[in-house]
Design a protein around this motif. Sequence first.
Motif, PDB file in Angstrom:
ATOM      1  N   GLY A 126       0.812  -1.205   0.000  1.00 53.88           N
ATOM      2  CA  GLY A 126       0.000   0.000   0.000  1.00 53.88           C
ATOM      3  C   GLY A 126       0.850   1.261   0.000  1.00 53.88           C
ATOM      4  O   GLY A 126       2.073   1.231  -0.092  1.00 53.88           O
ATOM      5  N   ARG A 127       0.167   2.376   0.120  1.00 57.97           N
ATOM      6  CA  ARG A 127       0.820   3.688   0.076  1.00 57.97           C
ATOM      7  C   ARG A 127       1.306   4.041   1.480  1.00 57.97           C
ATOM      8  O   ARG A 127       0.525   4.352   2.370  1.00 57.97           O
ATOM      9  CB  ARG A 127      -0.165   4.734  -0.442  1.00 57.97           C
ATOM     10  CG  ARG A 127       0.440   6.095  -0.674  1.00 57.97           C
ATOM     11  CD  ARG A 127      -0.600   7.065  -1.222  1.00 57.97           C
ATOM     12  NE  ARG A 127      -0.029   8.362  -1.478  1.00 57.97           N
ATOM     13  CZ  ARG A 127       0.541   8.719  -2.626  1.00 57.97           C
ATOM     14  NH1 ARG A 127       0.595   7.852  -3.617  1.00 57.97           N
ATOM     15  NH2 ARG A 127       1.063   9.926  -2.794  1.00 57.97           N
ATOM     16  N   ARG A 128       2.605   4.043   1.678  1.00 59.16           N
ATOM     17  CA  ARG A 128       3.182   4.278   3.000  1.00 59.16           C
ATOM     18  C   ARG A 128       4.266   5.353   2.921  1.00 59.16           C
ATOM     19  O   ARG A 128       5.425   5.125   3.300  1.00 59.16           O
ATOM     20  CB  ARG A 128       3.716   2.967   3.576  1.00 59.16           C
ATOM     21  CG  ARG A 128       2.581   1.958   3.741  1.00 59.16           C
ATOM     22  CD  ARG A 128       2.969   0.661   4.353  1.00 59.16           C
ATOM     23  NE  ARG A 128       1.830  -0.250   4.332  1.00 59.16           N
ATOM     24  CZ  ARG A 128       0.918  -0.344   5.306  1.00 59.16           C
ATOM     25  NH1 ARG A 128       1.019   0.404   6.379  1.00 59.16           N
ATOM     26  NH2 ARG A 128      -0.102  -1.190   5.193  1.00 59.16           N
ATOM     27  N   ASP A 129       3.850   6.509   2.427  1.00 53.83           N
ATOM     28  CA  ASP A 129       4.772   7.632   2.305  1.00 53.83           C
ATOM     29  C   ASP A 129       4.442   8.760   3.268  1.00 53.83           C
ATOM     30  O   ASP A 129       4.899   9.892   3.096  1.00 53.83           O
ATOM     31  CB  ASP A 129       4.780   8.162   0.866  1.00 53.83           C
ATOM     32  CG  ASP A 129       3.389   8.552   0.376  1.00 53.83           C
ATOM     33  OD1 ASP A 129       2.415   8.417   1.157  1.00 53.83           O
ATOM     34  OD2 ASP A 129       3.280   9.000  -0.788  1.00 53.83           O
ATOM     35  N   ASP A 130       3.632   8.461   4.290  1.00 60.22           N
ATOM     36  CA  ASP A 130       3.302   9.457   5.298  1.00 60.22           C
ATOM     37  C   ASP A 130       4.505   9.704   6.206  1.00 60.22           C
ATOM     38  O   ASP A 130       5.478   8.935   6.216  1.00 60.22           O
ATOM     39  CB  ASP A 130       2.092   9.005   6.115  1.00 60.22           C
ATOM     40  CG  ASP A 130       2.325   7.648   6.761  1.00 60.22           C
ATOM     41  OD1 ASP A 130       2.516   6.669   6.012  1.00 60.22           O
ATOM     42  OD2 ASP A 130       2.360   7.563   8.008  1.00 60.22           O
ATOM     43  N   ALA A 131       4.438  10.774   6.992  1.00 59.66           N
ATOM     44  CA  ALA A 131       5.573  11.177   7.832  1.00 59.66           C
ATOM     45  C   ALA A 131       5.989  10.109   8.841  1.00 59.66           C
ATOM     46  O   ALA A 131       7.194   9.840   8.987  1.00 59.66           O
ATOM     47  CB  ALA A 131       5.249  12.488   8.541  1.00 59.66           C
ATOM     48  N   PRO A 132       5.058   9.463   9.566  1.00 60.39           N
ATOM     49  CA  PRO A 132       5.496   8.433  10.514  1.00 60.39           C
ATOM     50  C   PRO A 132       6.224   7.268   9.849  1.00 60.39           C
ATOM     51  O   PRO A 132       7.265   6.806  10.341  1.00 60.39           O
ATOM     52  CB  PRO A 132       4.187   7.982  11.169  1.00 60.39           C
ATOM     53  CG  PRO A 132       3.271   9.152  11.043  1.00 60.39           C
ATOM     54  CD  PRO A 132       3.607   9.750   9.715  1.00 60.39           C
ATOM     55  N   HIS A 133       5.692   6.768   8.735  1.00 60.26           N
ATOM     56  CA  HIS A 133       6.368   5.668   8.047  1.00 60.26           C
ATOM     57  C   HIS A 133       7.747   6.097   7.553  1.00 60.26           C
ATOM     58  O   HIS A 133       8.730   5.345   7.685  1.00 60.26           O
ATOM     59  CB  HIS A 133       5.530   5.181   6.856  1.00 60.26           C
ATOM     60  CG  HIS A 133       4.508   4.158   7.218  1.00 60.26           C
ATOM     61  ND1 HIS A 133       3.157   4.364   7.067  1.00 60.26           N
ATOM     62  CD2 HIS A 133       4.632   2.907   7.739  1.00 60.26           C
ATOM     63  CE1 HIS A 133       2.495   3.284   7.468  1.00 60.26           C
ATOM     64  NE2 HIS A 133       3.368   2.396   7.877  1.00 60.26           N
ATOM     65  N   ALA A 134       7.846   7.281   6.969  1.00 61.27           N
ATOM     66  CA  ALA A 134       9.136   7.751   6.454  1.00 61.27           C
ATOM     67  C   ALA A 134      10.162   7.847   7.579  1.00 61.27           C
ATOM     68  O   ALA A 134      11.333   7.478   7.415  1.00 61.27           O
ATOM     69  CB  ALA A 134       8.966   9.102   5.763  1.00 61.27           C
ATOM     70  N   LEU A 135       9.742   8.339   8.750  1.00 58.30           N
ATOM     71  CA  LEU A 135      10.649   8.437   9.885  1.00 58.30           C
ATOM     72  C   LEU A 135      11.132   7.060  10.318  1.00 58.30           C
ATOM     73  O   LEU A 135      12.332   6.841  10.528  1.00 58.30           O
ATOM     74  CB  LEU A 135       9.941   9.147  11.040  1.00 58.30           C
ATOM     75  CG  LEU A 135      10.715   9.278  12.355  1.00 58.30           C
ATOM     76  CD1 LEU A 135      12.012  10.060  12.144  1.00 58.30           C
ATOM     77  CD2 LEU A 135       9.842   9.945  13.416  1.00 58.30           C
ATOM     78  N   ALA A 136      10.200   6.108  10.454  1.00 56.50           N
ATOM     79  CA  ALA A 136      10.572   4.761  10.896  1.00 56.50           C
ATOM     80  C   ALA A 136      11.464   4.063   9.875  1.00 56.50           C
ATOM     81  O   ALA A 136      12.447   3.408  10.237  1.00 56.50           O
ATOM     82  CB  ALA A 136       9.323   3.938  11.167  1.00 56.50           C
ATOM     83  N   HIS A 137      11.124   4.175   8.594  1.00 53.77           N
ATOM     84  CA  HIS A 137      11.943   3.536   7.555  1.00 53.77           C
ATOM     85  C   HIS A 137      13.379   4.034   7.614  1.00 53.77           C
ATOM     86  O   HIS A 137      14.333   3.275   7.410  1.00 53.77           O
ATOM     87  CB  HIS A 137      11.372   3.832   6.163  1.00 53.77           C
ATOM     88  CG  HIS A 137      10.025   3.227   5.922  1.00 53.77           C
ATOM     89  ND1 HIS A 137       9.178   3.692   4.930  1.00 53.77           N
ATOM     90  CD2 HIS A 137       9.367   2.207   6.533  1.00 53.77           C
ATOM     91  CE1 HIS A 137       8.063   2.975   4.944  1.00 53.77           C
ATOM     92  NE2 HIS A 137       8.156   2.072   5.900  1.00 53.77           N
ATOM     93  N   GLY A 138      13.534   5.328   7.889  1.00 57.57           N
ATOM     94  CA  GLY A 138      14.864   5.931   7.837  1.00 57.57           C
ATOM     95  C   GLY A 138      15.808   5.500   8.936  1.00 57.57           C
ATOM     96  O   GLY A 138      17.030   5.639   8.799  1.00 57.57           O
TER      97      GLY A 138
END
Length: 361
Positions: A126-138
Amino acid sequence: MIGIYAHHQGSGHLQRALAVAAELRDEVTVLTSAPVARAMNPDPGRVQILPLPLDHDGSATGIDPTAGGRLHWAPMHQPGLRRRMALLAEWIDRTEPALLWTDISVEVTLAARLTGTPVVATVLPGRRDDAPHALAHGVCSALVAGWPRSAGAPVPAGADRPLVPVGGVSRFADRAPAGARSVAHRRGRPRVLHLRGSGGDAADPRWDAARDQLAEVDWVSLGGPGGRWVADPWDEMCRADVVVSAAGQSSIADLAAADAHVVAAPEVRPFDEQDATAAHLERLGLGAVVGREDSVNDLVAAVRLTIERARSTPGAGSGLREAWEVDGAAQRLAEVLGSVAREPDAPRSFVPEPVAQGAGR
């Protein structure tokens, strides 16, 4: 020591966690708020379970639960959330784990990384480009995905390297479906298995109407509100000509292990997770997909067409097991975790080679 955080929503995260734990050689602790029956533990001497309190009191609201849009769920003054984070920190301090795999939680990912613990996280469809996901991925040392390589290996939002698609991780990967399936094709009447979950779409009345129109089939339902639940639906999945199911990752992985002919009915989920999984299933041409706006006649047509496909090659599977790369998926994910545990700062852009179909565990 390797830690695995398994989200409590549904049963798929816990099943995936335990399947991968069985493939690890290290001591493992599974941290979860989901109930874990004793029989589910693949190796009680090596795999420990640390129960966590729920991070909510049954309410979907709280004081600033998203921290201004920066997190998914961290309401102020929530005692369950406070206790679970304290238990996580105490466990990390006591055991000094080599890494924590989170499947899934932005908040647990960040909390572990803030202790200096390397983290691997699952990326869901799915679409997971929101701020929380981006922070965790990084902040992760590696990102893994429980889908086949044919679904792609993108660089997730916030990350600097591609994720690693390991294939569909199923608790049934060590079982062979062929023998049970041949029984279904010797019978005169087609058999349809309807797997209904416990979510909001489980009582969709369209399927009751579709069942009534399909008088020529034997229709078996499992799950759903007030329905019959079984701990191990393997035999039913293999005996069915067609399985109707939602499109959760673990559901599709289990059906792929059974090499089932699938009619997928994606349910509403955050970030369109099930829609993305169903879309890839449809692109592979190995399953029919019905939409939430489709009519009862559309559902009936999809089931009948899938029955025709299943019966055109009696005794054979759908090809989904191979296409979804179920065989070896848990081992490949365990390989990523072991690699990070050994070298937490090493770059990882590899895609593990698939294990030969039928290799089992």
